[in-house]
Design an enzyme around this catalytic site. Sequence first.
Site, short mmCIF file in Angstrom:
data_model
loop_
_atom_site.label_atom_id
_atom_site.label_comp_id
_atom_site.label_asym_id
_atom_site.label_seq_id
_atom_site.Cartn_x
_atom_site.Cartn_y
_atom_site.Cartn_z
N HIS A 8 64.06 20.77 20.05
CA HIS A 8 63.64 21.28 18.74
C HIS A 8 64.91 21.70 18.02
O HIS A 8 65.87 22.14 18.66
CB HIS A 8 62.76 22.52 18.87
N ASP B 288 66.17 24.97 19.27
CA ASP B 288 66.68 25.09 20.64
C ASP B 288 68.20 24.98 20.62
O ASP B 288 68.89 25.60 21.43
CB ASP B 288 66.18 23.94 21.54
N MET C 70 64.91 12.01 21.57
CA MET C 70 63.83 12.57 20.74
C MET C 70 64.22 13.93 20.20
O MET C 70 64.83 14.73 20.90
CB MET C 70 62.56 12.67 21.62
N GLU D 272 51.69 14.48 18.51
CA GLU D 272 51.28 15.09 19.79
C GLU D 272 50.04 15.96 19.62
O GLU D 272 50.10 17.05 19.07
CB GLU D 272 52.45 15.93 20.34
N LYS E 214 46.82 18.41 20.75
CA LYS E 214 46.54 19.49 21.71
C LYS E 214 45.28 20.19 21.23
O LYS E 214 45.12 20.39 20.03
CB LYS E 214 47.73 20.46 21.74
N GLU F 165 50.22 14.19 25.91
CA GLU F 165 50.70 15.09 26.97
C GLU F 165 49.61 15.31 28.01
O GLU F 165 48.47 15.63 27.67
CB GLU F 165 51.14 16.43 26.36
N HIS G 96 47.74 18.61 27.78
CA HIS G 96 46.90 18.82 26.60
C HIS G 96 45.55 18.12 26.73
O HIS G 96 44.52 18.71 26.42
CB HIS G 96 47.63 18.35 25.34
N ASP H 293 54.61 12.95 27.25
CA ASP H 293 54.96 14.25 27.82
C ASP H 293 54.27 14.38 29.18
O ASP H 293 53.04 14.53 29.26
CB ASP H 293 54.52 15.40 26.90
N ASP I 167 47.74 26.69 28.58
CA ASP I 167 48.68 25.56 28.72
C ASP I 167 49.70 25.91 29.80
O ASP I 167 50.58 26.72 29.61
CB ASP I 167 49.38 25.38 27.36
N ASP J 128 51.78 23.74 31.69
CA ASP J 128 53.06 23.00 31.74
C ASP J 128 53.67 22.99 33.14
O ASP J 128 54.85 23.27 33.33
CB ASP J 128 54.07 23.60 30.74
N ASP K 62 57.65 17.51 29.81
CA ASP K 62 57.46 18.68 28.95
C ASP K 62 56.78 19.73 29.81
O ASP K 62 55.57 19.95 29.73
CB ASP K 62 56.61 18.33 27.73
MN LIG Z 1 54.54 18.68 24.67
#
Ligand SMILES: [Mn+2]
Length: 386
Positions: free
Chosen positions: A53, A56, A87, A180, A182, A216, A219, A244, A254, A256, A286
């Site tokens: 991002h 980040d 990406m 993406e 979710k 993802e 998700h 993802d 979520d 992850d 991800d």
């Molecule tokens: Mn993701």
Amino acid sequence: MYQPRPEHKFTFGLWTVGNIGRDPFGEAVRERLEPDYVVYRLAELGAYGVNLHDEDLIPRGTPPAEREAILRRFKKALQDTGLKVPMVTANLFSDPAFKDGALTSPDPWVRAYALKKSLETLDLGAELGAQIYVVWPGREGAEVDATGKAPRVWAWFREALDFMAEYAEEQGYNYRFALEPKPNEPRGDIYLPTVGSMLALIGTLKHPHRFGLNPEFAHETMAGLNFVHAVAQALEMGKLFHIDLNDQRMSRFDQDLRFGSENLKAAFFLVDLLEASGYDGPRHFDAHALRTEDEAGVWAFARGCMRTYLILKEKAQAFRADPEVKALLEAYYQADPEPLALLGAYSREKAQRLKQLELPEACRSRGYALEQLDQLAVEHLLGVRG
Ligand SMILES: [Mn+2]
């Protein structure tokens, strides 16, 4: 054995291995890792790339001189290691301004700011060589439907996507946009909850060929859906632009989780599908290490994601090559040419013949041997075959 190499195209986000373990109830448990440090460590582990991002890499409010210094260090690390940035994506969720949506905020100032941030992230990504731009509409949702916003958000979201695509085109950037979905979190409900809803939206955009999916695992699983089916549909439509990978228990927040750590069988069939499909994009994880972990746990997590993928790839190949599996599948798809001649494209003659069709009684009593087939998959997974 199972040593990740750049040609496997494994990628991680700065925000994934860099996750500091904050959750809604607890503070950070790990130090922030510098982006250039993450690059060197991921390269050592055999990754292909690192994704990010905007924030980040360049935290919001970073003065220009410092921005340049961060970018210089990051680019040097990429050059030293050969790691790619395939990406990028704009953080349209952290800023308090985005609390009631970013690209679909009711406040046009906020919508304009979200769009500006997206354009700047397109610039940043182009500078780093990125060719995939992910849009995750995490704040584009609602807890309250009394506003009547639901029917309006599609136009706002669509306009923003069209705008980004035309900006990228005009700048000569070579992006493919990966949307993406979710179902919820951080919003009570997100407006584009599933792969199916995103695919439907793409058909309404001005430049649909530039848009595809970034589905993802977690998700779709949160929504109680079958991720393998979702990916298969995106693939079949030529819309799998990015993926993802992670893991998740159904009906939870979520999570992850490390790839393959929960739904091993779904992960097995996902790898089976991806590897057979000709998909040659990044295999992006991800996910993040559990909050219980220190930095050593973070790298164990990252190694684990890639190693499990490679093990499952080998298992899937062995499963497909197993003569018993092949024989069962041959029988499964065995087809009489007579009904086949009645299917496919419409003709008046076929329609007339279809009306005369008598279904053979054997079609009702036939067994499909799926118990045998599935048991073989389980035995491959358990390591007692192949
Ligand atoms: Mn993701």
